[in-house]
Motif scaffolding. Structure first.
Motif, PDB file in Angstrom:
ATOM      1  N   GLY A 307       0.803  -1.212   0.000  1.00 38.11           N
ATOM      2  CA  GLY A 307       0.000   0.000   0.000  1.00 38.11           C
ATOM      3  C   GLY A 307       0.839   1.266   0.000  1.00 38.11           C
ATOM      4  N   ALA A 308       0.265   2.341   0.552  1.00 44.50           N
ATOM      5  CA  ALA A 308       0.941   3.635   0.601  1.00 44.50           C
ATOM      6  C   ALA A 308       2.197   3.572   1.457  1.00 44.50           C
ATOM      7  N   ALA A 309       2.117   2.823   2.572  1.00 42.92           N
ATOM      8  CA  ALA A 309       3.292   2.688   3.440  1.00 42.92           C
ATOM      9  C   ALA A 309       4.428   1.992   2.699  1.00 42.92           C
ATOM     10  N   GLY A 310       4.061   0.987   1.912  1.00 43.30           N
ATOM     11  CA  GLY A 310       5.072   0.279   1.139  1.00 43.30           C
ATOM     12  C   GLY A 310       5.719   1.173   0.105  1.00 43.30           C
ATOM     13  N   MET A 311       4.894   1.976  -0.571  1.00 45.41           N
ATOM     14  CA  MET A 311       5.425   2.910  -1.561  1.00 45.41           C
ATOM     15  C   MET A 311       6.408   3.881  -0.911  1.00 45.41           C
ATOM     16  N   ALA A 312       6.032   4.426   0.247  1.00 46.17           N
ATOM     17  CA  ALA A 312       6.923   5.329   0.971  1.00 46.17           C
ATOM     18  C   ALA A 312       8.198   4.610   1.390  1.00 46.17           C
ATOM     19  N   GLY A 313       8.057   3.352   1.788  1.00 48.82           N
ATOM     20  CA  GLY A 313       9.223   2.584   2.193  1.00 48.82           C
ATOM     21  C   GLY A 313      10.198   2.355   1.053  1.00 48.82           C
ATOM     22  N   PHE A 314       9.689   2.070  -0.139  1.00 48.49           N
ATOM     23  CA  PHE A 314      10.567   1.893  -1.295  1.00 48.49           C
ATOM     24  C   PHE A 314      11.272   3.199  -1.642  1.00 48.49           C
ATOM     25  N   ALA A 315      10.559   4.324  -1.563  1.00 52.00           N
ATOM     26  CA  ALA A 315      11.177   5.622  -1.851  1.00 52.00           C
ATOM     27  C   ALA A 315      12.280   5.932  -0.844  1.00 52.00           C
ATOM     28  N   ILE A 316      12.017   5.639   0.433  1.00 51.58           N
ATOM     29  CA  ILE A 316      13.029   5.862   1.473  1.00 51.58           C
ATOM     30  C   ILE A 316      14.239   4.963   1.233  1.00 51.58           C
ATOM     31  N   ALA A 317      13.977   3.726   0.837  1.00 56.25           N
ATOM     32  CA  ALA A 317      15.074   2.798   0.558  1.00 56.25           C
ATOM     33  C   ALA A 317      15.969   3.332  -0.546  1.00 56.25           C
ATOM     34  N   MET A 318      15.352   3.871  -1.603  1.00 58.18           N
ATOM     35  CA  MET A 318      16.149   4.400  -2.708  1.00 58.18           C
ATOM     36  C   MET A 318      16.909   5.666  -2.311  1.00 58.18           C
ATOM     37  N   ALA A 319      16.332   6.460  -1.420  1.00 60.12           N
ATOM     38  CA  ALA A 319      17.042   7.639  -0.926  1.00 60.12           C
ATOM     39  C   ALA A 319      18.238   7.224  -0.070  1.00 60.12           C
ATOM     40  N   LEU A 320      18.050   6.211   0.779  1.00 64.02           N
ATOM     41  CA  LEU A 320      19.166   5.696   1.583  1.00 64.02           C
ATOM     42  C   LEU A 320      20.279   5.166   0.686  1.00 64.02           C
ATOM     43  N   PHE A 321      19.878   4.435  -0.341  1.00 57.67           N
ATOM     44  CA  PHE A 321      20.869   3.889  -1.269  1.00 57.67           C
ATOM     45  C   PHE A 321      21.629   5.020  -1.946  1.00 57.67           C
ATOM     46  N   ALA A 322      20.905   6.095  -2.293  1.00 55.39           N
ATOM     47  CA  ALA A 322      21.535   7.241  -2.951  1.00 55.39           C
ATOM     48  C   ALA A 322      22.582   7.897  -2.064  1.00 55.39           C
ATOM     49  N   VAL A 323      22.279   8.064  -0.783  1.00 53.67           N
ATOM     50  CA  VAL A 323      23.265   8.665   0.129  1.00 53.67           C
ATOM     51  C   VAL A 323      24.491   7.766   0.216  1.00 53.67           C
ATOM     52  N   GLY A 324      24.267   6.449   0.201  1.00 51.62           N
ATOM     53  CA  GLY A 324      25.398   5.527   0.162  1.00 51.62           C
ATOM     54  C   GLY A 324      26.256   5.737  -1.075  1.00 51.62           C
ATOM     55  N   GLU A 325      25.603   5.975  -2.213  1.00 52.17           N
ATOM     56  CA  GLU A 325      26.343   6.247  -3.443  1.00 52.17           C
ATOM     57  C   GLU A 325      27.176   7.523  -3.320  1.00 52.17           C
ATOM     58  N   THR A 326      26.597   8.560  -2.704  1.00 53.46           N
ATOM     59  CA  THR A 326      27.317   9.834  -2.587  1.00 53.46           C
ATOM     60  C   THR A 326      28.529   9.717  -1.661  1.00 53.46           C
ATOM     61  N   LEU A 327      28.522   8.740  -0.774  1.00 53.91           N
ATOM     62  CA  LEU A 327      29.686   8.498   0.088  1.00 53.91           C
ATOM     63  C   LEU A 327      30.742   7.669  -0.634  1.00 53.91           C
ATOM     64  N   MET A 328      30.315   6.796  -1.519  1.00 56.43           N
ATOM     65  CA  MET A 328      31.239   5.941  -2.261  1.00 56.43           C
ATOM     66  C   MET A 328      31.989   6.740  -3.333  1.00 56.43           C
ATOM     67  N   ALA A 329      31.269   7.616  -4.043  1.00 58.15           N
ATOM     68  CA  ALA A 329      31.843   8.292  -5.205  1.00 58.15           C
ATOM     69  C   ALA A 329      33.110   9.084  -4.912  1.00 58.15           C
ATOM     70  N   PRO A 330      33.172   9.889  -3.834  1.00 55.10           N
ATOM     71  CA  PRO A 330      34.374  10.698  -3.621  1.00 55.10           C
ATOM     72  C   PRO A 330      35.461  10.003  -2.806  1.00 55.10           C
ATOM     73  N   THR A 331      35.270   8.757  -2.442  1.00 53.30           N
ATOM     74  CA  THR A 331      36.224   8.117  -1.533  1.00 53.30           C
ATOM     75  C   THR A 331      37.062   7.031  -2.209  1.00 53.30           C
ATOM     76  N   VAL A 332      36.439   5.960  -2.673  1.00 55.00           N
ATOM     77  CA  VAL A 332      37.220   4.822  -3.164  1.00 55.00           C
ATOM     78  C   VAL A 332      38.009   5.160  -4.429  1.00 55.00           C
ATOM     79  N   PRO A 333      37.423   5.797  -5.469  1.00 50.62           N
ATOM     80  CA  PRO A 333      38.253   6.147  -6.629  1.00 50.62           C
ATOM     81  C   PRO A 333      39.410   7.074  -6.260  1.00 50.62           C
ATOM     82  N   ALA A 334      39.179   7.977  -5.299  1.00 53.22           N
ATOM     83  CA  ALA A 334      40.250   8.874  -4.875  1.00 53.22           C
ATOM     84  C   ALA A 334      41.355   8.100  -4.160  1.00 53.22           C
TER      85      ALA A 334
END
Length: 434
Positions: A307-334
């Motif tokens: 339902g609506a809670a699930g939809m919100a949960g998936f959006a939050i999951a993708m936002a969490l994943f995105a913040v993880g990406e922003t931490l990975m990008a400037p660190t490991v390649p550098a």
């Protein structure tokens, strides 16, 4: 906080090259999301053949990534990147003319090889166009611009694409043009010596055997394989299927969750970069893995909630994943570029690129087996656990990395504080004159 203060001040050469990368990402956004649709629905190639053709693009990286790294050290990063982009453009043009499975396979091999050669040479190129203390900044900006370009290309393609073959041919030709534009920007980008950075001299000999003695590089690459197979690869392969089948999302709702991811990357990357200043890259790497694990845990909760809670949960999951990406990008390649000797910078980036490719191949393969067996929930639970273990191992890297490599520099913060202090003094002087 103004946008100008948040965006790092990079040299003109860096912006020139990063703009080309964004243009190329825009072209990839035009075609990659519709690759299977094009081969199957437009060219009439069976899905059982179209799927492996798509996989060949990643498999070509097993050859192209090491080759690109070697060429970078032999002929120079600029020349190697241009060569790879021209080959990728040729493969894209070939894809526009596909009429059979074997033609699609050949075009995919050429395209994948060109992209794979370009990746380590491009990483080496942007690694040497700024001083060491700016490397985290440039990799962060590159990740934002790449995401923005890819998303913009996907949006335009959704408007332009139709059932006709002509519309797809147009998209592929536009994609090829962006590769050539990127090659031209790299070839014509302003040069100049960067303080504290020596460009590798083309023609220096050396293979990959000597890199096997760098156990620290190999440990980092093992963790990168794990992050890409358990994180990024699942984002593209298992997550959409699981969210639609178990989470009961329709296509529109799924697109919204992807939008939450892309939007978070673009908004959060520069803020994260400011927060990382004077902090250890290994801890940011570990936190990145933790956030990706949290994202998969949120996916499991969202699927159960529905339902609506699930939809919100998936959006939050993708936002969490995105913040993880922003931490990975400037660190490991550098880290990889800071560890690399100038004469082996291309090969170091080649090994790193190969690690990302291995993860991108292994992840979907595992996802396909698990999802076909009805083990989607077990898959995401296992991936979350594996990412937690990656975080632990990333923290253990701290004892082996010197501070000069592990710490994100704070030079630009100090410069900003000096600028503000100077502005304050000028204001006081002006008030006194009044």
């Amino acid at each position: 906080m103004s946008l100008r203060r948040m965006v790092p001040g990079l040299p003109r050469q860096a912006w020139w090259i990063l703009t080309g990368d964004a243009v190329s990402a825009f072209g990839s956004g035009l075609t990659l999301p519709f690759f299977l649709v094009y081969l199957h629905n437009v060219r009439g190639i069976e899905l059982g053949l179209a799927g492996p053709i798509l996989s060949v693009i990643a498999v070509a990286g097993l050859v192209g990534n090491p080759l690109g790294g070697l060429l970078t050290d032999r002929i120079g990063p600029r020349q190697a990147a241009v060569a790879g982009l021209v080959v990728a453009a040729a493969g894209t043009v070939g894809m526009a003319g596909v009429r059979s499975a074997w033609q699609g396979l050949v075009a995919a091999v050429v395209y994948g090889l060109g992209v794979a050669v370009t990746l380590p040479s491009f990483q080496a190129l942007i690694g040497i166009c700024v001083p060491r203390e700016r490397r985290s900044q440039i990799f962060a900006v590159q990740y934002v611009m790449m995401n923005a370009g890819f998303s913009a290309g996907g949006l335009l393609a959704a408007v332009l694409v139709s059932a006709s073959a002509r519309s797809f041919v147009t998209l592929y030709l536009l994609d090829a043009a962006t590769f050539l534009a990127f090659a031209a920007l790299i070839a014509r980008s302003p040069g100049g010596r960067v303080p504290g950075v020596r460009s590798p001299a083309p023609g220096e000999r050396g293979g990959y055997r000597e890199l096997l003695s760098d156990r620290l590089l190999l440990r980092i690459c093992v963790l990168v394989v794990a992050v890409f197979s358990c994180g990024y690869a699942q984002y593209y392969s298992a997550y959409p299927v699981y969210a639609m089948e178990e989470g009961r999302l329709d296509a529109a709702a799924l697109r919204l969750t992807f939008l939450a991811n892309t939007g978070t990357v673009i908004v959060a990357q520069f803020l994260v970069l400011r927060l990382l200043r004077s902090r250890r890259r290994t801890r940011a790497f570990a936190l990145s893995a933790v956030l990706m694990a949290a994202a998969w845990t949120a996916v499991l909760w969202a699927a159960a909630a529905g339902g609506a809670a699930g939809m919100a949960g998936f959006a939050i999951a993708m936002a969490l994943f995105a913040v993880g990406e922003t931490l990975m990008a400037p660190t490991v390649p550098a880290i990889v570029n800071d560890l690399a000797p100038d004469a082996a910078r291309g090969r170091y980036n080649g090994v790193y690129s190969l690690a990302t490719t291995l993860g991108s191949i292994a992840g979907p393969a595992v996802a396909g087996i698990a999802l076909s067996a009805g083990l989607g929930a077990a898959l995401f639970a296992a991936m979350a656990l594996a990412l937690g273990l990656v975080a632990v191992q990333a923290l253990r890297l701290e004892r082996h990395l010197p501070d000069a490599v592990n710490l994100v520099a704070a030079d630009d913060r100090a410069a900003g504080e000096r600028h503000e202090a100077g502005a304050g003094k000028r204001e006081k002087a002006g008030a006194g004159n009044e």
